[in-house]
Motif scaffolding. Sequence first.
Motif, PDB file in Angstrom:
ATOM      1  N   ALA A  53       0.849  -1.194   0.000  1.00 35.72           N
ATOM      2  CA  ALA A  53       0.000   0.000   0.000  1.00 35.72           C
ATOM      3  C   ALA A  53       0.883   1.243   0.000  1.00 35.72           C
ATOM      4  CB  ALA A  53      -0.919  -0.007   1.203  1.00 35.72           C
ATOM      5  N   ARG A  54       1.934   1.204   0.824  1.00 31.30           N
ATOM      6  CA  ARG A  54       2.797   2.382   0.909  1.00 31.30           C
ATOM      7  C   ARG A  54       3.651   2.560  -0.326  1.00 31.30           C
ATOM      8  NH1 ARG A  54       6.079   3.483   5.936  1.00 31.30           N
ATOM      9  NH2 ARG A  54       4.873   2.208   7.359  1.00 31.30           N
ATOM     10  N   SER A  55       4.096   1.452  -0.904  1.00 34.17           N
ATOM     11  CA  SER A  55       4.998   1.628  -2.036  1.00 34.17           C
ATOM     12  C   SER A  55       4.238   1.920  -3.323  1.00 34.17           C
ATOM     13  CB  SER A  55       5.894   0.408  -2.206  1.00 34.17           C
ATOM     14  OG  SER A  55       5.142  -0.683  -2.651  1.00 34.17           O
ATOM     15  N   MET A  56       3.150   1.223  -3.546  1.00 32.65           N
ATOM     16  CA  MET A  56       2.452   1.442  -4.819  1.00 32.65           C
ATOM     17  C   MET A  56       1.514   2.637  -4.745  1.00 32.65           C
ATOM     18  SD  MET A  56       1.692  -2.496  -5.827  1.00 32.65           S
ATOM     19  CE  MET A  56       1.736  -2.357  -7.588  1.00 32.65           C
ATOM     20  N   GLY A  57       1.100   2.988  -3.524  1.00 29.87           N
ATOM     21  CA  GLY A  57       0.206   4.133  -3.365  1.00 29.87           C
ATOM     22  C   GLY A  57      -1.232   3.678  -3.182  1.00 29.87           C
ATOM     23  N   GLN A  58      -1.875   4.283  -2.183  1.00 27.49           N
ATOM     24  CA  GLN A  58      -3.250   3.888  -1.839  1.00 27.49           C
ATOM     25  C   GLN A  58      -4.215   4.087  -2.994  1.00 27.49           C
ATOM     26  OE1 GLN A  58      -4.254   2.428   0.744  1.00 27.49           O
ATOM     27  NE2 GLN A  58      -2.883   2.871   2.456  1.00 27.49           N
ATOM     28  N   THR A  59      -3.884   5.028  -3.879  1.00 28.83           N
ATOM     29  CA  THR A  59      -4.873   5.350  -4.914  1.00 28.83           C
ATOM     30  C   THR A  59      -4.720   4.490  -6.158  1.00 28.83           C
ATOM     31  OG1 THR A  59      -3.431   6.998  -5.915  1.00 28.83           O
ATOM     32  CG2 THR A  59      -4.939   7.772  -4.199  1.00 28.83           C
ATOM     33  N   THR A  60      -3.730   3.618  -6.174  1.00 27.57           N
ATOM     34  CA  THR A  60      -3.547   2.830  -7.399  1.00 27.57           C
ATOM     35  C   THR A  60      -4.568   1.701  -7.476  1.00 27.57           C
ATOM     36  OG1 THR A  60      -1.865   1.575  -6.261  1.00 27.57           O
ATOM     37  CG2 THR A  60      -1.097   3.266  -7.766  1.00 27.57           C
ATOM     38  N   GLU A  61      -4.867   1.334  -8.708  1.00 26.33           N
ATOM     39  CA  GLU A  61      -5.843   0.284  -8.953  1.00 26.33           C
ATOM     40  C   GLU A  61      -5.409  -1.030  -8.290  1.00 26.33           C
ATOM     41  OE1 GLU A  61      -7.903   0.774 -12.180  1.00 26.33           O
ATOM     42  OE2 GLU A  61      -8.590  -1.281 -12.514  1.00 26.33           O
ATOM     43  N   VAL A  62      -4.116  -1.315  -8.372  1.00 25.86           N
ATOM     44  CA  VAL A  62      -3.637  -2.581  -7.804  1.00 25.86           C
ATOM     45  C   VAL A  62      -3.955  -2.628  -6.307  1.00 25.86           C
ATOM     46  CG1 VAL A  62      -1.602  -4.006  -7.367  1.00 25.86           C
ATOM     47  CG2 VAL A  62      -1.810  -2.793  -9.531  1.00 25.86           C
ATOM     48  N   VAL A  63      -3.633  -1.561  -5.593  1.00 28.72           N
ATOM     49  CA  VAL A  63      -3.856  -1.564  -4.136  1.00 28.72           C
ATOM     50  C   VAL A  63      -5.353  -1.515  -3.819  1.00 28.72           C
ATOM     51  CG1 VAL A  63      -3.506  -0.229  -2.017  1.00 28.72           C
ATOM     52  CG2 VAL A  63      -1.596  -0.632  -3.591  1.00 28.72           C
ATOM     53  N   GLN A  64      -6.094  -0.718  -4.584  1.00 30.99           N
ATOM     54  CA  GLN A  64      -7.523  -0.575  -4.258  1.00 30.99           C
ATOM     55  C   GLN A  64      -8.333  -1.815  -4.604  1.00 30.99           C
ATOM     56  OE1 GLN A  64      -9.023   2.979  -6.047  1.00 30.99           O
ATOM     57  NE2 GLN A  64      -8.281   4.265  -4.384  1.00 30.99           N
ATOM     58  N   LEU A 266       2.080   3.639 -11.069  1.00 29.81           N
ATOM     59  CA  LEU A 266       2.479   3.604  -9.664  1.00 29.81           C
ATOM     60  C   LEU A 266       3.021   4.951  -9.199  1.00 29.81           C
ATOM     61  CD1 LEU A 266       4.187   0.094  -9.765  1.00 29.81           C
ATOM     62  CD2 LEU A 266       1.788   0.681  -9.534  1.00 29.81           C
ATOM     63  N   ASP A 267       2.726   5.249  -7.939  1.00 28.83           N
ATOM     64  CA  ASP A 267       3.042   6.573  -7.403  1.00 28.83           C
ATOM     65  C   ASP A 267       4.522   6.872  -7.258  1.00 28.83           C
ATOM     66  OD1 ASP A 267       0.469   7.234  -7.186  1.00 28.83           O
ATOM     67  OD2 ASP A 267       0.342   7.151  -4.988  1.00 28.83           O
ATOM     68  N   TYR A 268       5.342   5.809  -7.125  1.00 28.60           N
ATOM     69  CA  TYR A 268       6.692   6.095  -6.652  1.00 28.60           C
ATOM     70  C   TYR A 268       7.705   6.528  -7.706  1.00 28.60           C
ATOM     71  CZ  TYR A 268       7.048   0.978  -7.532  1.00 28.60           C
ATOM     72  OH  TYR A 268       6.997  -0.273  -8.040  1.00 28.60           O
ATOM     73  N   TYR A 269       7.269   6.607  -8.944  1.00 29.04           N
ATOM     74  CA  TYR A 269       8.236   6.958  -9.982  1.00 29.04           C
ATOM     75  C   TYR A 269       8.624   8.438  -9.971  1.00 29.04           C
ATOM     76  CZ  TYR A 269       7.634   2.351 -11.979  1.00 29.04           C
ATOM     77  OH  TYR A 269       7.622   1.000 -12.175  1.00 29.04           O
ATOM     78  N   THR A 270       9.884   8.678 -10.260  1.00 28.96           N
ATOM     79  CA  THR A 270      10.403  10.040 -10.447  1.00 28.96           C
ATOM     80  C   THR A 270      11.313   9.967 -11.669  1.00 28.96           C
ATOM     81  OG1 THR A 270      12.271   9.469  -9.037  1.00 28.96           O
ATOM     82  CG2 THR A 270      10.481  10.685  -7.993  1.00 28.96           C
TER      83      THR A 270
END
Length: 425
Positions: A53-64, A266-270
Motif C-alpha cells: 500500500a505504501r509503495s504502490m500508493g493507496q490510490t492505485t488500482e492494484v492496491v484498491q 504507480l506513485d513512486y516513480y520520479t
Amino acid sequence: MTQRFSVPRGTADILPDTVANWQNMERIARDYFQLFHYRELRTPCFEETELFARSMGQTTEVVQKQMLRLQSQKEDESSPFALRPEGTAAILRAYIQYGLVKQESLSKFFYMGPMFRGERPQKGRLRQFHQMGVEAIGAGTASPFLDAEVIALAVNLLKAFGCNPFQLKVNTLGSLSDKNQFASWLRGNLESRLNQLEPELQQSFRANIFRILDSKDPAAKALIRDLNFDGNYLSAESREYFAQVKSALDSLRVEYTVVPQLVRGLDYYTHTVFEFSDPSLGSQDALGAGGRYNGLARQLGAGIDIDAIGFALGMERILLSAAGQQSIVPESISYYIISLDEAFIGKAFWLQDIIRRQGVSCDMSYRGGSVKSLMRSANKSGAKYTIILGQDEIIKNELTVKIMHSGEQLRVALDQIEEFLKNHR
Ligand code: AMP
C-alpha cells in the motif's frame, strides 16, 4: 459423483511440453543479468499488506482493487499479509532491512517469480503471472548512464528472447517537486472539465490526477488529447538529466520514442519512466515497464533518500510475443532400456542405476513385452540409444545397444558398459 478439480481461474499450469520455453527464457535472462552484473535476490511471495500500500500508493488500482489478501486462520486477527503484486517493494524492503546502504554504494539485483493480482482474467492477463526484473539501488547513485544501462538491459533481453518488434516509450516525470508541479499543471488544465466524466473516474482522478493519463476511458482520453505537454513543469536540472539519458541511449543505439503523457500507474516513480509494448498482442500489449523511483525508500522508512531504478517484464507476455520464434525441442534422454521379459526388469533397473551414476540420462520401461511394443515407448522417449535385454543377452551377460538415428545394433559386454558409456553418452 466425486468433485473434479481444475486449475484456479486466472492461473495456468505450465506443462512439460512448454516448460522448455520457460527454461530457455530464464537461462537467457540469467546470462544477461550476469553480463550486466546484477545478482539474484529472492524474497517471499507474500509480505505485509501495508508494504505494498505504501509503495504502490493507496490510490492505485492494484492496491484498491487487486490485492490478494491472505486470510488468517484465527478469526480475531485481521490479516496483515497479501500476495505480492509486484517485485520492487520487497526488494527495497530487504535492502533497507539488511542495511545494504551501508555496505555497498550501488546494489544491483534481479528477481524472477510469480506475482499475484486479483484481475479479471483474459488473454495475457492472469491472477498469477510471472515477472523478471532488476533494481539498481544506492544513495546518491542516480545517473543518466545507469538509467540508460537499465533500459538497454531490458532491450537486450527482449531481443534475445526473440520477441516481435516492440516499441520503447520513454518520458521523464522530473524530481519529486517537479512531479508535484506536473500534477498541478494537469489539475489546472483539467479541473473545470473533469465533471464531464463518470463520477467514479472523477473521484479517482481527483485523488491522483496522473491516473487520467493511463486511463482507457474514451472521454478521459479526449480530455487530455489536446493538452500541450510542453515540459514547462520540469526544472532545468530535470530536463538536463533527461537529455543525458536520451544521449546515453543514443550512444547504445537503443531506439525509443519520447511520449510526454507516459507516467506509469504507480506513485513512486520520479525522473525516467519507460514502457515496452508489442502492438501485435492486442489489448494487453505491455511487455514490461520501469523507471526511477528515488522517493520510495524514504516512504518505506529508510530515513534517507535512496536512489533506485528498475524494470519488470511480464514473462507470459514475452512468450506470447516470441511465440513464432520458438521451436519446442522435446527434452530427450540418452538411454532407454527395454526388457523382453518381466523377469529381466530387475536387471534393467540395476543397469539404469549404473548408467545414471555415470551422469548419463536414462529411463526404462517397467513392464516386459514384445520388441515391437517396447520399441514404441523407446521411440517416444526420444532416447539416442535403446538397450535391449532379451534371453540371449542375459545368458551371455551382454547388452544389445541400438543406435536410434542409424538403426545400427551393437553388442556390448556387461562388464564393459562403463567404458562404452564414455564414448556413447
Ligand atoms: P506492471 O508492474 O503493472 O508495470 O507490470 C509489468 C509487466 O508485467 C506488464 O508490462 C506485463 O507484461 C506484466 N503483467 C502485469 N500484470 C499482469 C497480469 N495480470 N498478467 C500477466 N502479465 C502481467
